[in-house]
Design a protein around this motif. Sequence first.
Motif, PDB file in Angstrom:
ATOM      1  N   SER A  90      64.819  83.242  51.929  1.00 48.05           N
ATOM      2  CA  SER A  90      65.148  82.864  53.095  1.00 48.05           C
ATOM      3  C   SER A  90      64.043  82.082  53.954  1.00 48.05           C
ATOM      4  O   SER A  90      63.112  82.218  53.452  1.00 48.05           O
ATOM      5  N   GLN A  91      64.511  81.247  54.776  1.00 46.65           N
ATOM      6  CA  GLN A  91      63.186  80.551  55.743  1.00 46.65           C
ATOM      7  C   GLN A  91      62.329  81.662  56.451  1.00 46.65           C
ATOM      8  O   GLN A  91      61.105  81.770  56.290  1.00 46.65           O
ATOM      9  N   GLN A 129      66.119  78.269  46.379  1.00 45.37           N
ATOM     10  CA  GLN A 129      67.128  77.226  46.579  1.00 45.37           C
ATOM     11  C   GLN A 129      66.632  75.801  46.111  1.00 45.37           C
ATOM     12  O   GLN A 129      67.400  75.083  45.412  1.00 45.37           O
ATOM     13  N   GLU A 156      60.309  73.833  54.483  1.00 43.65           N
ATOM     14  CA  GLU A 156      61.304  74.143  55.361  1.00 43.65           C
ATOM     15  C   GLU A 156      62.650  73.761  54.866  1.00 43.65           C
ATOM     16  O   GLU A 156      63.183  72.547  54.397  1.00 43.65           O
ATOM     17  N   LEU A 157      63.553  75.161  54.730  1.00 45.73           N
ATOM     18  CA  LEU A 157      64.612  74.852  53.687  1.00 45.73           C
ATOM     19  C   LEU A 157      65.737  74.185  54.417  1.00 45.73           C
ATOM     20  O   LEU A 157      66.476  73.271  53.818  1.00 45.73           O
ATOM     21  N   SER A 158      65.855  74.306  55.878  1.00 52.87           N
ATOM     22  CA  SER A 158      66.890  73.214  56.645  1.00 52.87           C
ATOM     23  C   SER A 158      66.407  71.845  56.181  1.00 52.87           C
ATOM     24  O   SER A 158      67.335  70.942  56.226  1.00 52.87           O
ATOM     25  N   GLU A 159      65.370  71.372  56.274  1.00 51.81           N
ATOM     26  CA  GLU A 159      64.854  70.032  56.021  1.00 51.81           C
ATOM     27  C   GLU A 159      65.202  69.784  54.568  1.00 51.81           C
ATOM     28  O   GLU A 159      65.650  68.470  54.418  1.00 51.81           O
ATOM     29  N   GLN A 161      67.438  71.244  52.713  1.00 50.26           N
ATOM     30  CA  GLN A 161      69.032  71.175  52.553  1.00 50.26           C
ATOM     31  C   GLN A 161      69.630  69.682  53.289  1.00 50.26           C
ATOM     32  O   GLN A 161      70.617  69.254  52.779  1.00 50.26           O
ATOM     33  N   LYS A 162      68.951  69.003  54.448  1.00 43.12           N
ATOM     34  CA  LYS A 162      69.586  67.934  54.775  1.00 43.12           C
ATOM     35  C   LYS A 162      69.298  66.716  54.042  1.00 43.12           C
ATOM     36  O   LYS A 162      70.082  66.038  53.932  1.00 43.12           O
ATOM     37  N   GLU A 165      71.708  67.062  51.201  1.00 40.55           N
ATOM     38  CA  GLU A 165      72.847  66.585  51.511  1.00 40.55           C
ATOM     39  C   GLU A 165      73.048  65.224  51.832  1.00 40.55           C
ATOM     40  O   GLU A 165      74.164  64.518  52.031  1.00 40.55           O
TER      41      GLU A 165
END
Length: 166
Positions: A90-91, A129, A156-159, A161-162, A165
């Motif tokens: 996780s982050q 991930q 940064e996992l969210s970045e 992931q962006k 996608e």
Amino acid sequence: MEPKIQKITPNLWFNTQAEEAVQYYASIFQDVKIGRMTRYSKEGFEIHGMPEGTVLTIEFQIAGQEFTAMNGGDAFTFNEAVSFIINCTSQEEVDYYWDKLTAGGDESAQVCGWLKDKFGVSWQVVPVQLNEMLMDEDSTKADRVMRALLQMKKLELSELQKAYEG
């Protein structure tokens, strides 16, 4: 029953901070076991300049991975050619290890989740991930992730992931 011996054990060469480093890692990682310790005899001073009774080696484990830390003097130093990857789920876990290991260490010269702790040991703090994203059969997705990855120090996992996608 004989104890199981790990086939390959990383040996970390410290100047005089082996015991301090092991205690430091034990304060950061949850699953740490500190094992046997050897000390220099009076010959240690003649060979390495270490006073009698100084720690020579300490065996320890982090999450089941065996290590040895040794005080060997200033003949060698750590560099980025060898690093230890911390696979994070996780982050929050990425942030935890990044913050703990960069305290007194160095993140400024590194990219892609790479850092040096206060002893100069290199670590890579990586969300699990990331490999799946980079190995995607869609090379466009993987390329976007790689491009984003190369711009980051702490991952940064969210970045990521962006970027994945699109």
